[in-house]
Scaffold this motif. Sequence first.
Motif, PDB file in Angstrom:
ATOM      1  N   ALA A 104       1.372 -14.590  -6.728  1.00  0.00           N
ATOM      2  CA  ALA A 104       1.692 -14.370  -5.315  1.00  0.00           C
ATOM      3  C   ALA A 104       3.037 -14.976  -4.987  1.00  0.00           C
ATOM      4  O   ALA A 104       3.497 -15.890  -5.638  1.00  0.00           O
ATOM      5  N   GLY A 105       3.659 -14.448  -3.931  1.00  0.00           N
ATOM      6  CA  GLY A 105       4.960 -14.927  -3.534  1.00  0.00           C
ATOM      7  C   GLY A 105       4.880 -16.208  -2.726  1.00  0.00           C
ATOM      8  O   GLY A 105       3.808 -16.669  -2.365  1.00  0.00           O
ATOM      9  N   GLU A 106       6.048 -16.749  -2.467  1.00  0.00           N
ATOM     10  CA  GLU A 106       6.118 -17.959  -1.650  1.00  0.00           C
ATOM     11  C   GLU A 106       7.435 -17.979  -0.901  1.00  0.00           C
ATOM     12  O   GLU A 106       8.378 -17.299  -1.283  1.00  0.00           O
ATOM     13  N   GLU A 146       3.685 -18.820   7.372  1.00  0.00           N
ATOM     14  CA  GLU A 146       2.277 -18.939   6.984  1.00  0.00           C
ATOM     15  C   GLU A 146       1.708 -17.583   6.561  1.00  0.00           C
ATOM     16  O   GLU A 146       0.992 -17.482   5.555  1.00  0.00           O
ATOM     17  N   TYR A 147       2.041 -16.541   7.340  1.00  0.00           N
ATOM     18  CA  TYR A 147       1.552 -15.200   6.982  1.00  0.00           C
ATOM     19  C   TYR A 147       2.141 -14.759   5.646  1.00  0.00           C
ATOM     20  O   TYR A 147       1.451 -14.146   4.824  1.00  0.00           O
ATOM     21  N   ALA A 148       3.422 -15.056   5.418  1.00  0.00           N
ATOM     22  CA  ALA A 148       4.068 -14.660   4.171  1.00  0.00           C
ATOM     23  C   ALA A 148       3.398 -15.321   2.969  1.00  0.00           C
ATOM     24  O   ALA A 148       3.201 -14.689   1.920  1.00  0.00           O
ATOM     25  N   GLU A 149       3.014 -16.572   3.109  1.00  0.00           N
ATOM     26  CA  GLU A 149       2.338 -17.265   2.008  1.00  0.00           C
ATOM     27  C   GLU A 149       0.982 -16.634   1.722  1.00  0.00           C
ATOM     28  O   GLU A 149       0.566 -16.504   0.561  1.00  0.00           O
ATOM     29  N   GLN A 150       0.275 -16.235   2.778  1.00  0.00           N
ATOM     30  CA  GLN A 150      -1.040 -15.635   2.594  1.00  0.00           C
ATOM     31  C   GLN A 150      -0.956 -14.267   1.920  1.00  0.00           C
ATOM     32  O   GLN A 150      -1.814 -13.912   1.109  1.00  0.00           O
ATOM     33  N   CYS A 151       0.111 -13.505   2.251  1.00  0.00           N
ATOM     34  CA  CYS A 151       0.214 -12.134   1.731  1.00  0.00           C
ATOM     35  C   CYS A 151       1.117 -12.020   0.510  1.00  0.00           C
ATOM     36  O   CYS A 151       1.283 -10.919  -0.014  1.00  0.00           O
ATOM     37  N   GLY A 152       1.715 -13.123   0.082  1.00  0.00           N
ATOM     38  CA  GLY A 152       2.561 -13.059  -1.099  1.00  0.00           C
ATOM     39  C   GLY A 152       3.910 -12.427  -0.857  1.00  0.00           C
ATOM     40  O   GLY A 152       4.452 -11.744  -1.733  1.00  0.00           O
ATOM     41  N   ILE A 153       4.466 -12.605   0.344  1.00  0.00           N
ATOM     42  CA  ILE A 153       5.794 -12.073   0.681  1.00  0.00           C
ATOM     43  C   ILE A 153       6.819 -13.192   0.517  1.00  0.00           C
ATOM     44  O   ILE A 153       6.625 -14.307   1.016  1.00  0.00           O
ATOM     45  N   VAL A 154       7.909 -12.907  -0.165  1.00  0.00           N
ATOM     46  CA  VAL A 154       8.964 -13.892  -0.364  1.00  0.00           C
ATOM     47  C   VAL A 154       9.902 -13.854   0.839  1.00  0.00           C
ATOM     48  O   VAL A 154      10.434 -12.797   1.194  1.00  0.00           O
ATOM     49  N   CYS A 155      10.106 -15.010   1.485  1.00  0.00           N
ATOM     50  CA  CYS A 155      10.978 -15.114   2.650  1.00  0.00           C
ATOM     51  C   CYS A 155      12.301 -15.756   2.238  1.00  0.00           C
ATOM     52  O   CYS A 155      12.315 -16.858   1.690  1.00  0.00           O
ATOM     53  N   VAL A 156      13.413 -15.079   2.520  1.00  0.00           N
ATOM     54  CA  VAL A 156      14.757 -15.579   2.189  1.00  0.00           C
ATOM     55  C   VAL A 156      15.525 -15.734   3.497  1.00  0.00           C
ATOM     56  O   VAL A 156      15.926 -14.738   4.103  1.00  0.00           O
ATOM     57  N   ASN A 157      15.719 -16.991   3.923  1.00  0.00           N
ATOM     58  CA  ASN A 157      16.473 -17.215   5.161  1.00  0.00           C
ATOM     59  C   ASN A 157      17.968 -17.309   4.843  1.00  0.00           C
ATOM     60  O   ASN A 157      18.399 -17.074   3.718  1.00  0.00           O
ATOM     61  N   THR A 186       0.816  -1.217   0.000  1.00  0.00           N
ATOM     62  CA  THR A 186       0.000   0.000   0.000  1.00  0.00           C
ATOM     63  C   THR A 186       0.850   1.268   0.000  1.00  0.00           C
ATOM     64  O   THR A 186       0.487   2.260  -0.641  1.00  0.00           O
ATOM     65  N   VAL A 187       1.951   1.255   0.740  1.00  0.00           N
ATOM     66  CA  VAL A 187       2.784   2.459   0.846  1.00  0.00           C
ATOM     67  C   VAL A 187       3.891   2.461  -0.211  1.00  0.00           C
ATOM     68  O   VAL A 187       4.083   3.444  -0.932  1.00  0.00           O
ATOM     69  N   HIS A 188       4.598   1.356  -0.324  1.00  0.00           N
ATOM     70  CA  HIS A 188       5.752   1.304  -1.232  1.00  0.00           C
ATOM     71  C   HIS A 188       5.389   0.795  -2.629  1.00  0.00           C
ATOM     72  O   HIS A 188       6.266   0.769  -3.503  1.00  0.00           O
ATOM     73  N   GLU A 189       4.145   0.393  -2.817  1.00  0.00           N
ATOM     74  CA  GLU A 189       3.657  -0.042  -4.130  1.00  0.00           C
ATOM     75  C   GLU A 189       4.531  -1.140  -4.723  1.00  0.00           C
ATOM     76  O   GLU A 189       4.955  -1.080  -5.884  1.00  0.00           O
ATOM     77  N   ALA A 190       4.807  -2.145  -3.924  1.00  0.00           N
ATOM     78  CA  ALA A 190       5.667  -3.240  -4.379  1.00  0.00           C
ATOM     79  C   ALA A 190       4.909  -4.184  -5.289  1.00  0.00           C
ATOM     80  O   ALA A 190       3.736  -4.492  -5.060  1.00  0.00           O
ATOM     81  N   ASP A 191       5.593  -4.635  -6.327  1.00  0.00           N
ATOM     82  CA  ASP A 191       5.097  -5.757  -7.114  1.00  0.00           C
ATOM     83  C   ASP A 191       5.584  -7.074  -6.531  1.00  0.00           C
ATOM     84  O   ASP A 191       4.901  -8.096  -6.606  1.00  0.00           O
ATOM     85  N   VAL A 192       6.794  -7.028  -5.936  1.00  0.00           N
ATOM     86  CA  VAL A 192       7.365  -8.180  -5.252  1.00  0.00           C
ATOM     87  C   VAL A 192       7.892  -7.698  -3.901  1.00  0.00           C
ATOM     88  O   VAL A 192       8.739  -6.804  -3.838  1.00  0.00           O
ATOM     89  N   ALA A 193       7.386  -8.279  -2.805  1.00  0.00           N
ATOM     90  CA  ALA A 193       7.830  -7.936  -1.454  1.00  0.00           C
ATOM     91  C   ALA A 193       8.702  -9.067  -0.922  1.00  0.00           C
ATOM     92  O   ALA A 193       8.328 -10.243  -1.003  1.00  0.00           O
ATOM     93  N   VAL A 194       9.865  -8.713  -0.387  1.00  0.00           N
ATOM     94  CA  VAL A 194      10.847  -9.708   0.043  1.00  0.00           C
ATOM     95  C   VAL A 194      11.359  -9.340   1.430  1.00  0.00           C
ATOM     96  O   VAL A 194      11.605  -8.163   1.720  1.00  0.00           O
ATOM     97  N   VAL A 195      11.541 -10.370   2.281  1.00  0.00           N
ATOM     98  CA  VAL A 195      12.211 -10.205   3.569  1.00  0.00           C
ATOM     99  C   VAL A 195      13.425 -11.122   3.562  1.00  0.00           C
ATOM    100  O   VAL A 195      13.295 -12.342   3.391  1.00  0.00           O
ATOM    101  N   VAL A 196      14.601 -10.533   3.743  1.00  0.00           N
ATOM    102  CA  VAL A 196      15.855 -11.281   3.735  1.00  0.00           C
ATOM    103  C   VAL A 196      16.456 -11.234   5.131  1.00  0.00           C
ATOM    104  O   VAL A 196      16.554 -10.156   5.734  1.00  0.00           O
ATOM    105  N   THR A 197      16.859 -12.387   5.648  1.00  0.00           N
ATOM    106  CA  THR A 197      17.444 -12.438   6.987  1.00  0.00           C
ATOM    107  C   THR A 197      18.664 -13.352   7.015  1.00  0.00           C
ATOM    108  O   THR A 197      18.780 -14.284   6.197  1.00  0.00           O
ATOM    109  N   THR A 198      19.566 -13.069   7.953  1.00  0.00           N
ATOM    110  CA  THR A 198      20.716 -13.945   8.187  1.00  0.00           C
ATOM    111  C   THR A 198      20.351 -15.073   9.138  1.00  0.00           C
ATOM    112  O   THR A 198      21.194 -15.912   9.448  1.00  0.00           O
ATOM    113  N   SER A 199      19.104 -15.086   9.591  1.00  0.00           N
ATOM    114  CA  SER A 199      18.634 -16.119  10.514  1.00  0.00           C
ATOM    115  C   SER A 199      17.608 -17.012   9.810  1.00  0.00           C
ATOM    116  O   SER A 199      17.880 -17.575   8.765  1.00  0.00           O
ATOM    117  N   ASP A 200      16.413 -17.110  10.394  1.00  0.00           N
ATOM    118  CA  ASP A 200      15.348 -17.944   9.833  1.00  0.00           C
ATOM    119  C   ASP A 200      14.008 -17.341  10.204  1.00  0.00           C
ATOM    120  O   ASP A 200      13.945 -16.294  10.877  1.00  0.00           O
TER     121      ASP A 200
END
Length: 270
Positions: free
Chosen positions: A266-268, A231-242, A210-224
């Motif tokens: 949607a993301g996965e 589950e929330y990421a799958e529902q909202c189409g956010i790509v999780c990169v551990n 809504t704010v950043h108008e992303a076509d692809v939303a990604v969260v990248v972490t050095t952890s997990d």
Amino acid sequence: MAVPERPRRFSYRERPFDLRATAVFFILSALILVLVGLLARAAVDAAERRPAWVVILALGGVACALVWRRNRRRMSVSRIARRTTEALEEATATALDVLEEDDAHDGGSRVLPAGGDGRAALEGGLGEERTLVLDYAALSADGFEQAVADLCARDGCTQVQVVGGAGDLGADVVAWAPDGRRVVIQCKRYGDDNKVGSQELQRFGGTCYTVHEADVAVVVTTSDFTAPAEEYAEQCGIVCVNHEALRAWSDGLVAGPWAAVPDGGAGECV
């Protein structure tokens, strides 16, 4: 009657002042001080760039001390120079042999300790190509964001920007994927025992589209990620990169995270 001759008494005479000898003495002293200073500076530089040379200099110093102790009564300048040179050559050969043995025992590659910026050299074996890699966990928060931005630029993204900071509303890196989609990435540099939770995903999910108008939303972490976060990421189409997916992306084994989201889909979690 013969008078016994008295023993002669030799009066002590001070050595006359020799200007030339005094000048030579001070010149030699100055040269020695300059040489000691250069050696000390070289030792400090070698210790910072290549610690192995510290061993070489230490062995050379021990060798010089032994030579001086053994021949302090009859040593000459030429003998000192010759024996010091031989000791340094022997110490250098020994240190190089040790380094070659370490490389051979590595059996391929090894990661050197990371520096202040988190960069570490991945060295191949003898005769193999050497490649630069990153220890992402050792980076600062800003350094980690920049490293992720560099990965995006490497894989063909354009207009890559690091926008993280106060008031960023969850966006740390913004870029345009090679296919023209807008990618918004949030970076989480966490330790192994600190996983990204669902609440953090929910806060990012509330702004990435809504704010950043992303076509692809990604969260990248050095952890997990925790299970609820995935589950929330799958529902909202956010790509999780551990951390494992990040390493695979960094090594070029997988495509960028935007490839996990089909155009218009949607993301996965990856």
